[in-house]
Write a protein that holds these residues in place. Structure first.
Motif, PDB file in Angstrom:
ATOM      1  N   ILE A  45       5.861   4.426  -2.646  1.00 54.13           N
ATOM      2  CA  ILE A  45       5.406   5.813  -2.570  1.00 54.13           C
ATOM      3  C   ILE A  45       4.667   6.182  -3.852  1.00 54.13           C
ATOM      4  O   ILE A  45       4.926   5.628  -4.923  1.00 54.13           O
ATOM      5  CB  ILE A  45       6.563   6.793  -2.326  1.00 54.13           C
ATOM      6  N   ARG A  46       3.743   7.118  -3.694  1.00 57.33           N
ATOM      7  CA  ARG A  46       2.954   7.597  -4.845  1.00 57.33           C
ATOM      8  C   ARG A  46       2.849   9.109  -4.726  1.00 57.33           C
ATOM      9  O   ARG A  46       2.233   9.630  -3.790  1.00 57.33           O
ATOM     10  CB  ARG A  46       1.570   6.951  -4.846  1.00 57.33           C
ATOM     11  N   ILE A  47       3.464   9.819  -5.662  1.00 50.80           N
ATOM     12  CA  ILE A  47       3.433  11.286  -5.665  1.00 50.80           C
ATOM     13  C   ILE A  47       2.265  11.729  -6.531  1.00 50.80           C
ATOM     14  O   ILE A  47       2.195  11.389  -7.716  1.00 50.80           O
ATOM     15  CB  ILE A  47       4.749  11.862  -6.205  1.00 50.80           C
ATOM     16  N   THR A  48       1.364  12.485  -5.944  1.00 49.21           N
ATOM     17  CA  THR A  48       0.152  12.865  -6.675  1.00 49.21           C
ATOM     18  C   THR A  48       0.076  14.353  -7.007  1.00 49.21           C
ATOM     19  O   THR A  48      -0.488  14.730  -8.025  1.00 49.21           O
ATOM     20  CB  THR A  48      -1.100  12.499  -5.873  1.00 49.21           C
ATOM     21  N   ALA A 100      -4.425  20.542   2.616  1.00 48.22           N
ATOM     22  CA  ALA A 100      -5.770  20.142   3.027  1.00 48.22           C
ATOM     23  C   ALA A 100      -6.187  18.788   2.479  1.00 48.22           C
ATOM     24  O   ALA A 100      -7.228  18.249   2.886  1.00 48.22           O
ATOM     25  CB  ALA A 100      -6.785  21.208   2.576  1.00 48.22           C
ATOM     26  N   ASP A 101      -5.397  18.209   1.593  1.00 51.76           N
ATOM     27  CA  ASP A 101      -5.747  16.932   0.958  1.00 51.76           C
ATOM     28  C   ASP A 101      -5.602  15.798   1.980  1.00 51.76           C
ATOM     29  O   ASP A 101      -4.495  15.505   2.440  1.00 51.76           O
ATOM     30  CB  ASP A 101      -4.826  16.691  -0.228  1.00 51.76           C
ATOM     31  N   PRO A 102      -6.680  15.119   2.326  1.00 53.37           N
ATOM     32  CA  PRO A 102      -6.598  14.075   3.352  1.00 53.37           C
ATOM     33  C   PRO A 102      -5.817  12.843   2.905  1.00 53.37           C
ATOM     34  O   PRO A 102      -5.388  12.046   3.750  1.00 53.37           O
ATOM     35  CB  PRO A 102      -8.064  13.723   3.612  1.00 53.37           C
ATOM     36  N   GLU A 103      -5.614  12.645   1.602  1.00 58.10           N
ATOM     37  CA  GLU A 103      -4.886  11.474   1.121  1.00 58.10           C
ATOM     38  C   GLU A 103      -3.378  11.612   1.299  1.00 58.10           C
ATOM     39  O   GLU A 103      -2.675  10.602   1.386  1.00 58.10           O
ATOM     40  CB  GLU A 103      -5.204  11.223  -0.354  1.00 58.10           C
ATOM     41  N   ILE A 104      -2.876  12.822   1.335  1.00 55.65           N
ATOM     42  CA  ILE A 104      -1.435  13.029   1.400  1.00 55.65           C
ATOM     43  C   ILE A 104      -0.945  12.799   2.821  1.00 55.65           C
ATOM     44  O   ILE A 104      -1.405  13.423   3.770  1.00 55.65           O
ATOM     45  CB  ILE A 104      -1.060  14.438   0.905  1.00 55.65           C
ATOM     46  N   GLU A 105       0.003  11.876   2.960  1.00 58.46           N
ATOM     47  CA  GLU A 105       0.563  11.527   4.264  1.00 58.46           C
ATOM     48  C   GLU A 105       1.906  12.199   4.530  1.00 58.46           C
ATOM     49  O   GLU A 105       2.201  12.562   5.668  1.00 58.46           O
ATOM     50  CB  GLU A 105       0.716  10.006   4.374  1.00 58.46           C
ATOM     51  N   ILE A 106       2.732  12.319   3.499  1.00 57.16           N
ATOM     52  CA  ILE A 106       4.041  12.960   3.645  1.00 57.16           C
ATOM     53  C   ILE A 106       4.107  14.163   2.713  1.00 57.16           C
ATOM     54  O   ILE A 106       3.781  14.063   1.528  1.00 57.16           O
ATOM     55  CB  ILE A 106       5.197  12.002   3.287  1.00 57.16           C
ATOM     56  N   VAL A 107       4.557  15.297   3.259  1.00 59.03           N
ATOM     57  CA  VAL A 107       4.864  16.467   2.452  1.00 59.03           C
ATOM     58  C   VAL A 107       6.374  16.527   2.275  1.00 59.03           C
ATOM     59  O   VAL A 107       7.121  16.565   3.262  1.00 59.03           O
ATOM     60  CB  VAL A 107       4.357  17.764   3.105  1.00 59.03           C
ATOM     61  N   GLU A 144      10.505  11.995 -10.000  1.00 61.20           N
ATOM     62  CA  GLU A 144      10.722  10.701 -10.645  1.00 61.20           C
ATOM     63  C   GLU A 144      10.843   9.559  -9.649  1.00 61.20           C
ATOM     64  O   GLU A 144      10.893   8.397 -10.049  1.00 61.20           O
ATOM     65  CB  GLU A 144      12.010  10.753 -11.466  1.00 61.20           C
ATOM     66  N   SER A 145      10.904   9.875  -8.352  1.00 60.90           N
ATOM     67  CA  SER A 145      11.266   8.844  -7.379  1.00 60.90           C
ATOM     68  C   SER A 145      10.209   7.758  -7.221  1.00 60.90           C
ATOM     69  O   SER A 145      10.544   6.622  -6.860  1.00 60.90           O
ATOM     70  CB  SER A 145      11.586   9.483  -6.019  1.00 60.90           C
ATOM     71  N   ASP A 146       8.935   8.054  -7.489  1.00 65.30           N
ATOM     72  CA  ASP A 146       7.941   6.988  -7.339  1.00 65.30           C
ATOM     73  C   ASP A 146       7.975   6.002  -8.508  1.00 65.30           C
ATOM     74  O   ASP A 146       7.274   4.989  -8.491  1.00 65.30           O
ATOM     75  CB  ASP A 146       6.538   7.538  -7.115  1.00 65.30           C
ATOM     76  N   ARG A 147       8.794   6.277  -9.515  1.00 63.03           N
ATOM     77  CA  ARG A 147       9.036   5.290 -10.565  1.00 63.03           C
ATOM     78  C   ARG A 147      10.075   4.262 -10.115  1.00 63.03           C
ATOM     79  O   ARG A 147      10.131   3.156 -10.650  1.00 63.03           O
ATOM     80  CB  ARG A 147       9.509   5.985 -11.847  1.00 63.03           C
ATOM     81  N   LYS A 148      10.912   4.658  -9.154  1.00 62.59           N
ATOM     82  CA  LYS A 148      11.953   3.765  -8.642  1.00 62.59           C
ATOM     83  C   LYS A 148      11.495   3.042  -7.387  1.00 62.59           C
ATOM     84  O   LYS A 148      11.818   1.870  -7.190  1.00 62.59           O
ATOM     85  CB  LYS A 148      13.216   4.577  -8.313  1.00 62.59           C
ATOM     86  N   PHE A 149      10.772   3.745  -6.526  1.00 60.93           N
ATOM     87  CA  PHE A 149      10.376   3.211  -5.230  1.00 60.93           C
ATOM     88  C   PHE A 149       8.859   3.044  -5.212  1.00 60.93           C
ATOM     89  O   PHE A 149       8.113   4.021  -5.153  1.00 60.93           O
ATOM     90  CB  PHE A 149      10.840   4.147  -4.111  1.00 60.93           C
ATOM     91  N   HIS A 150       8.425   1.799  -5.268  1.00 64.45           N
ATOM     92  CA  HIS A 150       7.011   1.541  -5.502  1.00 64.45           C
ATOM     93  C   HIS A 150       6.162   1.580  -4.241  1.00 64.45           C
ATOM     94  O   HIS A 150       4.957   1.322  -4.303  1.00 64.45           O
ATOM     95  CB  HIS A 150       6.858   0.201  -6.226  1.00 64.45           C
ATOM     96  N   ARG A 180       0.848  -1.195   0.000  1.00 65.66           N
ATOM     97  CA  ARG A 180       0.000   0.000   0.000  1.00 65.66           C
ATOM     98  C   ARG A 180       0.881   1.242   0.000  1.00 65.66           C
ATOM     99  O   ARG A 180       1.479   1.585   1.009  1.00 65.66           O
ATOM    100  CB  ARG A 180      -0.913  -0.002   1.234  1.00 65.66           C
ATOM    101  N   PRO A 181       0.982   1.908  -1.137  1.00 62.83           N
ATOM    102  CA  PRO A 181       1.898   3.050  -1.219  1.00 62.83           C
ATOM    103  C   PRO A 181       1.480   4.190  -0.292  1.00 62.83           C
ATOM    104  O   PRO A 181       0.297   4.378   0.007  1.00 62.83           O
ATOM    105  CB  PRO A 181       1.803   3.479  -2.685  1.00 62.83           C
ATOM    106  N   VAL A 182       2.471   4.951   0.151  1.00 66.56           N
ATOM    107  CA  VAL A 182       2.249   6.166   0.919  1.00 66.56           C
ATOM    108  C   VAL A 182       2.105   7.318  -0.069  1.00 66.56           C
ATOM    109  O   VAL A 182       2.942   7.497  -0.965  1.00 66.56           O
ATOM    110  CB  VAL A 182       3.421   6.424   1.885  1.00 66.56           C
ATOM    111  N   THR A 183       1.042   8.083   0.080  1.00 72.35           N
ATOM    112  CA  THR A 183       0.770   9.182  -0.844  1.00 72.35           C
ATOM    113  C   THR A 183       1.538  10.431  -0.423  1.00 72.35           C
ATOM    114  O   THR A 183       1.531  10.817   0.750  1.00 72.35           O
ATOM    115  CB  THR A 183      -0.732   9.476  -0.909  1.00 72.35           C
ATOM    116  N   ILE A 184       2.172  11.065  -1.398  1.00 69.72           N
ATOM    117  CA  ILE A 184       3.091  12.175  -1.141  1.00 69.72           C
ATOM    118  C   ILE A 184       2.710  13.379  -1.979  1.00 69.72           C
ATOM    119  O   ILE A 184       2.323  13.256  -3.145  1.00 69.72           O
ATOM    120  CB  ILE A 184       4.534  11.743  -1.461  1.00 69.72           C
TER     121      ILE A 184
END
Length: 362
Positions: free
Chosen positions: A30-33, A62-69, A22-28, A4-8
């Motif tokens: 995490i998901r950068i939205t 304010a986005d509730p899906e984002i866990e890491i800034v 580009e990092s979420d292409r290498k590290f699966h 379950r990726p962490v949304t960033i």
């Protein structure tokens, strides 16, 4: 690694953002939205390039899906943006330095602790294959007991190539605050925390002229030392010298060498992830190249964020953590304080050495 990726979300669409995007292409894991910037046009340009969504800073927080800034703003904004993110209930990963002042950094750590949130900080190059190979050699006794280290970063400055180099010469900038974190983080993760520091500084050119585009010809008033040379004594015993400068005539010269009772270790450029790693043990005439077993040897900025994401999911400590980043910040200030006050500075901070990264991670 978790499925379950962490949304960033990323705040700051400057030069360094391209690598992180580009990092979420290498590290699966995490998901950068989303990406935000005070300059919406800049955020939109990066969003279009990397298939992300450009939003305002307020909307991202304010986005509730984002866990890491991931905070990629200029150094002077690191603390204020991170505090906003923590107030919004987000974990934070700051580009280096953690903050420009010790006081702001302590505010971050205090608020994060009160909210049960994590703070991480660049650089994460110490997690690359090159420095992890050095860590394994040191931990395995390849050079015996470390006694001495020399680190250097000598350059002509940023104004010949960076599109907007002025902040490098303002508070929070300078060669130590810009490049020192790579070398100090490498030293601390290899040798442990420091306990004592001293330094000497100077401003060689009080004014500099931008020769890059689009600001060619603009003059910069230099407000921070552009040559910083420091000595530090580690709690474990070794003594190290580090010199950083933007004042040499040409080129870019770097190095990090550790000397021990049984040999010497040449580490790779701490601003890179790969090698070479070279070892010369007692009795050997020539240096030996050491193979790198770890996989992360290309530009892998974002590995610290990915490790932090895994740590959030599993409950373990993350490696590029706030205590490490704060200790490095404390060291950089200690060099400047020592130069200004003419005395040794006893460090008020410490940290644990992060655990080595497994060879097969992730």
């Amino acid at each position: 690694m978790t499925t379950r990726p962490v949304t960033i979300g990323i705040i700051g669409a400057g030069n360094i953002s391209s690598t992180y995007l580009e990092s979420d292409r290498k590290f699966h894991n995490i998901r950068i939205t989303k990406i935000a910037d005070i300059d919406m046009a800049r955020a939109q340009a990066q969003a279009a390039k990397f298939d992300k969504q450009a939003v305002s800073v307020e909307a991202l927080l304010a986005d509730p899906e984002i866990e890491i800034v991931v905070n990629l703003t200029v150094p002077g904004a690191h603390a204020s943006v991170a505090l906003q993110a923590l107030e919004a209930g987000k974990h934070v990963y700051n580009e280096k330095p953690l903050a420009t002042t010790r006081e702001d950094a302590r505010r971050l750590l205090t608020l994060a602790s009160a909210r049960g949130l994590r703070v991480g900080g660049a650089p994460d190059t110490f997690l690359g294959g090159g420095l992890q190979t050095c860590r394994a050699l040191l931990d395995g006794g390849a050079i015996g007991r470390p006694v001495l280290a020399f680190a250097r970063m000598l350059s002509a400055g940023m104004e010949s190539w960076h599109p907007n180099p002025e902040f490098f010469y303002k508070p929070g900038g300078g060669p130590m605050f810009d490049m020192g974190p790579y070398y100090l983080t490498a030293l601390v993760t290899l040798l442990g925390p420091a306990r004592l520091a001293s330094g000497m500084t100077r401003i060689t050119h009080p004014e500099r002229t931008i020769t890059s585009q689009p600001l060619h010809g603009t003059r910069i008033t230099v407000e921070v030392p552009t040559l910083v040379s420091g000595l530090l004594e580690f709690t474990s015993g070794p003594i190290a010298n580090i010199t950083t400068t933007f004042d040499v005539a040409d080129g870019y010269e770097v190095g990090l060498t550790i000397y021990g009772t049984e040999g010497q270790l040449q580490c790779p450029d701490p601003n890179t992830f790969g090698g070479p790693v070279r070892l010369r043990q007692k009795g050997q005439k020539d240096w030996q190249d050491v193979p790198i077993a770890h996989r992360w040897v290309q530009n892998s900025r974002g590995i610290g964020v990915a490790d932090m994401a895994e740590a959030i999911r599993t409950g373990r400590p993350h490696r590029a953590n706030a205590e490490l980043a704060y200790h490095v910040l404390d060291l950089m200030h200690a060099f400047h304080d020592s130069a200004a006050e003419g005395r040794h500075i006893a460090l008020g901070s410490t940290c644990d050495r992060p655990l080595p990264l497994p060879v097969d991670w992730p």
